[in-house]
Design a protein around this motif. Structure first.
Motif, short mmCIF file in Angstrom:
data_model
loop_
_atom_site.label_atom_id
_atom_site.label_comp_id
_atom_site.label_asym_id
_atom_site.label_seq_id
_atom_site.Cartn_x
_atom_site.Cartn_y
_atom_site.Cartn_z
N TYR A 135 31.30 -40.88 -29.84
CA TYR A 135 32.15 -40.29 -30.87
C TYR A 135 31.27 -39.61 -31.91
CZ TYR A 135 36.09 -42.96 -29.05
OH TYR A 135 37.07 -43.46 -28.24
N PRO A 136 31.64 -38.38 -32.32
CA PRO A 136 30.92 -37.74 -33.43
C PRO A 136 31.04 -38.61 -34.68
CG PRO A 136 32.34 -36.17 -32.30
CD PRO A 136 32.71 -37.52 -31.79
N GLN A 137 29.96 -38.71 -35.44
CA GLN A 137 29.95 -39.53 -36.65
C GLN A 137 30.32 -38.71 -37.88
OE1 GLN A 137 29.27 -43.16 -36.42
NE2 GLN A 137 30.04 -42.20 -34.55
N PRO A 138 31.00 -39.33 -38.84
CA PRO A 138 31.44 -38.60 -40.03
C PRO A 138 30.31 -37.87 -40.74
CG PRO A 138 32.45 -40.77 -39.95
CD PRO A 138 31.44 -40.73 -38.85
N GLY A 139 29.13 -38.47 -40.75
CA GLY A 139 27.99 -37.85 -41.43
C GLY A 139 27.18 -36.93 -40.54
N GLY A 140 27.66 -36.73 -39.32
CA GLY A 140 26.92 -35.90 -38.37
C GLY A 140 26.27 -36.74 -37.29
N GLY A 141 26.04 -36.16 -36.17
CA GLY A 141 25.40 -36.87 -35.07
C GLY A 141 26.40 -37.53 -34.14
N TYR A 142 25.87 -38.22 -33.14
CA TYR A 142 26.68 -38.81 -32.07
C TYR A 142 26.24 -40.25 -31.84
CZ TYR A 142 27.52 -33.86 -31.19
OH TYR A 142 27.84 -32.54 -31.34
N LEU A 143 27.22 -41.14 -31.71
CA LEU A 143 26.95 -42.54 -31.43
C LEU A 143 27.60 -42.94 -30.12
CD1 LEU A 143 25.92 -45.37 -32.20
CD2 LEU A 143 28.06 -45.70 -33.48
N PHE A 144 26.79 -43.42 -29.17
CA PHE A 144 27.32 -43.87 -27.88
C PHE A 144 27.74 -45.32 -27.97
CE2 PHE A 144 25.68 -39.96 -26.43
CZ PHE A 144 26.27 -39.69 -25.21
N TRP A 145 28.63 -45.72 -27.06
CA TRP A 145 29.21 -47.06 -27.08
C TRP A 145 29.47 -47.54 -25.66
CZ3 TRP A 145 33.93 -47.19 -24.65
CH2 TRP A 145 34.58 -45.96 -24.49
N GLY A 146 29.69 -48.82 -25.49
CA GLY A 146 30.25 -49.39 -24.26
C GLY A 146 29.30 -49.59 -23.10
N GLY A 147 28.00 -49.34 -23.26
CA GLY A 147 27.04 -49.63 -22.20
C GLY A 147 26.94 -48.60 -21.10
N LEU A 148 27.82 -47.61 -21.09
CA LEU A 148 27.83 -46.60 -20.03
C LEU A 148 27.49 -45.26 -20.67
CD1 LEU A 148 28.42 -45.76 -17.11
CD2 LEU A 148 30.84 -45.63 -17.71
N HIS A 149 26.30 -44.73 -20.36
CA HIS A 149 25.79 -43.65 -21.18
C HIS A 149 25.41 -42.37 -20.43
CE1 HIS A 149 24.59 -47.33 -23.72
NE2 HIS A 149 25.72 -46.84 -24.18
N LEU A 150 25.05 -42.46 -19.16
CA LEU A 150 24.63 -41.24 -18.49
C LEU A 150 25.35 -41.07 -17.17
CD1 LEU A 150 21.06 -41.45 -16.88
CD2 LEU A 150 22.63 -43.36 -17.06
N GLY A 151 25.35 -39.81 -16.70
CA GLY A 151 26.02 -39.51 -15.44
C GLY A 151 25.45 -38.24 -14.84
N ASN A 152 25.95 -37.88 -13.69
CA ASN A 152 25.47 -36.70 -12.98
C ASN A 152 25.94 -35.41 -13.65
OD1 ASN A 152 25.89 -38.96 -10.78
ND2 ASN A 152 24.27 -37.58 -10.07
N VAL A 153 25.07 -34.43 -13.70
CA VAL A 153 25.47 -33.10 -14.15
C VAL A 153 26.53 -32.58 -13.17
CG1 VAL A 153 24.72 -30.72 -14.50
CG2 VAL A 153 23.24 -32.62 -15.21
N GLY A 154 27.67 -32.15 -13.71
CA GLY A 154 28.75 -31.69 -12.86
C GLY A 154 29.61 -32.81 -12.32
N GLY A 155 29.44 -34.03 -12.85
CA GLY A 155 30.26 -35.15 -12.40
C GLY A 155 30.06 -35.48 -10.93
N GLY A 156 31.12 -35.99 -10.30
CA GLY A 156 31.02 -36.34 -8.89
C GLY A 156 30.78 -35.13 -8.00
N VAL A 157 31.35 -34.00 -8.38
CA VAL A 157 31.15 -32.78 -7.60
C VAL A 157 29.68 -32.39 -7.62
CG1 VAL A 157 31.76 -30.34 -7.39
CG2 VAL A 157 33.50 -32.00 -8.10
N GLY A 158 29.08 -32.40 -8.82
CA GLY A 158 27.66 -32.08 -8.93
C GLY A 158 26.79 -33.09 -8.22
N MET A 159 27.18 -34.35 -8.24
CA MET A 159 26.43 -35.38 -7.56
C MET A 159 26.32 -35.10 -6.06
SD MET A 159 27.48 -39.32 -6.74
CE MET A 159 28.18 -39.57 -8.35
N ILE A 160 27.45 -34.82 -5.43
CA ILE A 160 27.44 -34.58 -3.99
C ILE A 160 26.70 -33.29 -3.66
CG2 ILE A 160 28.90 -34.20 -1.97
CD1 ILE A 160 28.79 -37.11 -3.02
N GLU A 161 26.82 -32.28 -4.50
CA GLU A 161 26.06 -31.06 -4.28
C GLU A 161 24.55 -31.33 -4.33
OE1 GLU A 161 27.48 -28.43 -7.30
OE2 GLU A 161 29.27 -27.82 -6.16
#
Length: 490
Positions: A135-161
């Motif tokens: 979520y974007p932070q009120p003062g600027g920047g981005y804060l990640f949450w929930g332990g799940l942070h990265l993924g494939n470029v292009g999602g599942g479609v990009g993954m299989i490509e």
């Protein structure tokens, strides 16, 4: 296998994330790899194609992820909390009710980061999930949450490509429209596979076979047999080619069953979109996963689950079946003008989305076929019961609670400001948890706990780690980790 001419050193059945990881690991060792995919080229990729590509790995924070990430100007103002291996292990154990196999769970957790680093070294591309996990932070920047942070470029479609490109470069032979129907035994070891049935049947031989053909989520007869009546109404969210054929083939040669055969990964899916099953154009965009920001009611106007029990990553795979249990197998996610801006844009701004909008709650109820008085009672009771933290904060479990039955444990915000929004949802089944038993090296085990020579398993076919629920992104991690192990040994 003296006296048998092999078609490959290693045969991998299933060309999704798990199968490709196994194929790459074997090919990297110089093995002749034959990758067999049931679907035609235009429908290949298994369930992996339909995912958002998010993969859960243990890490020590942003600096630990940077070597794997594509360049992004937002990284300079991004905070990614560490996700320690012990927390990952505990998340799986808690969501599985302690029934998960601890040895294989530890392998999954400890090898998750090294496995993605290995895949990245081969050419897989990863990025931070800005649109889904921060979520974007009120003062600027981005804060990640929930332990799940990265993924494939292009999602599942990009993954299989990416996987396909790398596999072909490493010399993997990929054959599509290969319906593998059985396993060949020779001297108490698996010696290959049978492709096709009847007069079309032919044999392919190899020193090892890796099973990565998915579960049985697209087999309505098996769903009803194992989960009970009503599951035939679940919409197949991913590939229609996972019908349990290779689970049956493994059991036929003595493999032991393992894992949770009583339920499945099932999410809330757009109920009224006309092509909501196995949609390769919209894939994961048809899921409706921002329910912690609102409330969910059935056709009678009643709530029936705790929308804020935990971050969506820990509850979304369990809540599809709760919708299936409601009258007509339908429910409605409700939001107002205050909560609507917090919804995932990739899913709730989807073209052609099913949504009803009204200026008043009563008008909304009439439009979606709910008794206005019943819905008004539910919402008023919910609004009046909210206690806890003064400020709504979606990046933490904020303790803003609605003390009703069932409660909403976090992120309770009154629905009181028009316009109001209703998103119809049904049950979309993603994959099944029950499969065959393996050891910590991905070798298939028989009923006596002995490895069946020449046979390995990975991905959704591997049972014993997830029971009843799982942390989002751990499915792709499991496929990659045990795929790599299988391909290293095969």
């Amino acid at each position: 296998m003296s006296g048998i001419t092999t078609d490959a050193d290693v045969i991998v059945v299933g060309a999704g994330n798990a199968g490709f990881a196994a194929a790459l690991a074997a090919a990297e060792r110089g093995r002749r790899v034959l990758l067999l995919e049931k679907a035609p080229p235009g429908a290949a990729g298994g369930n992996s194609y339909y995912t958002a590509g998010a993969t859960r790995i243990a890490h020590n924070g942003l600096a630990d992820l940077l070597p794997m990430l594509e360049p992004d100007s937002r990284i300079l103002e991004t905070v990614v909390p560490p996700y320690p291996a012990q927390e990952y292990f505990d998340d799986i154990t808690q969501l599985s009710g302690g029934r998960n196999d601890p040895e294989r769970t530890a392998v999954l957790v400890n090898e998750s980061h090294p496995t993605l680093a290995w895949l990245h070294s081969l050419g897989m591309r990863y990025e931070l999930l800005y649109d889904r996990q921060c979520y974007p932070q009120p003062g600027g920047g981005y804060l990640f949450w929930g332990g799940l942070h990265l993924g494939n470029v292009g999602g599942g479609v990009g993954m299989i490509e990416d996987y396909t490109r790398i596999a072909l470069a490493l010399g993997v032979e990929i054959r599509y429209e290969q319906h593998v129907s059985g396993l060949i035994m020779h001297d108490d070891a698996v010696a290959g596979v049978t492709v096709g049935t009847g007069s079309e049947r032919r044999h392919l031989y190899a020193e090892s076979v890796v099973l990565a053909a998915g579960g049985f989520h697209a087999n309505p007869e098996w769903l009803v047999e194992n989960f009970g009546a009503g599951w035939e109404r679940a919409t197949v969210r991913g590939t229609p080619y996972s019908t349990g054929d290779m689970i049956a083939a493994a059991l036929a040669v003595g493999a032991a069953r393992d894992g949770d055969w009583s339920t499945a990964h099932a999410v809330q899916l757009d109920a009224y979109y006309p092509e909501n099953a196995s949609n390769r154009r919209l894939t994961n965009r048809l899921a409706r996963l921002s329910y912690p920001m609102g409330i969910v009611v059935n056709r009678e106007g009643n709530r029936f689950l705790d929308e804020g029990a935990d971050f969506r990553n820990y509850t979304y795979s369990r809540y599809g079946k709760e919708v299936l249990r409601q009258p007509g197998g339908i429910a409605f996610q409700l939001y107002d003008a205050t909560t609507r801006p917090t919804l995932r844009p990739d899913q709730y701004d989807m073209p052609g989305i099913s949504v009803t909008t009204a200026d008043t709650l009563e008008a909304l109820a009439l439009s979606i076929g709910i008794d206005p008085a019943a819905l008004r009672h539910t919402v008023d009771e919910f609004n009046a019961s909210i206690t806890g933290a003064a400020l709504f904060d979606p990046t933490i479990k904020d303790g803003r609670r609605a003390a009703v039955d069932p409660p909403k444990s976090n992120w309770a915000v009154p629905l009181e400001t028009g316009p109001f929004y209703a998103y119809p949802v049904s049950c979309g089944i993603t994959f099944t948890y029950g499969g065959v038993k393996s050891d910590a090296a991905a070798r298939v085990l028989d009923e006596h706990g002995e490895a069946i020579a020449g046979l390995f398993v990975t991905g959704e076919m591997l049972g014993g780690i997830y029971w009843g629920g799982y942390p989002g992104g751990a499915g792709l991690a499991l496929g990659a980790v045990f795929g790599r192990l299988a391909g290293t040994l095969a």
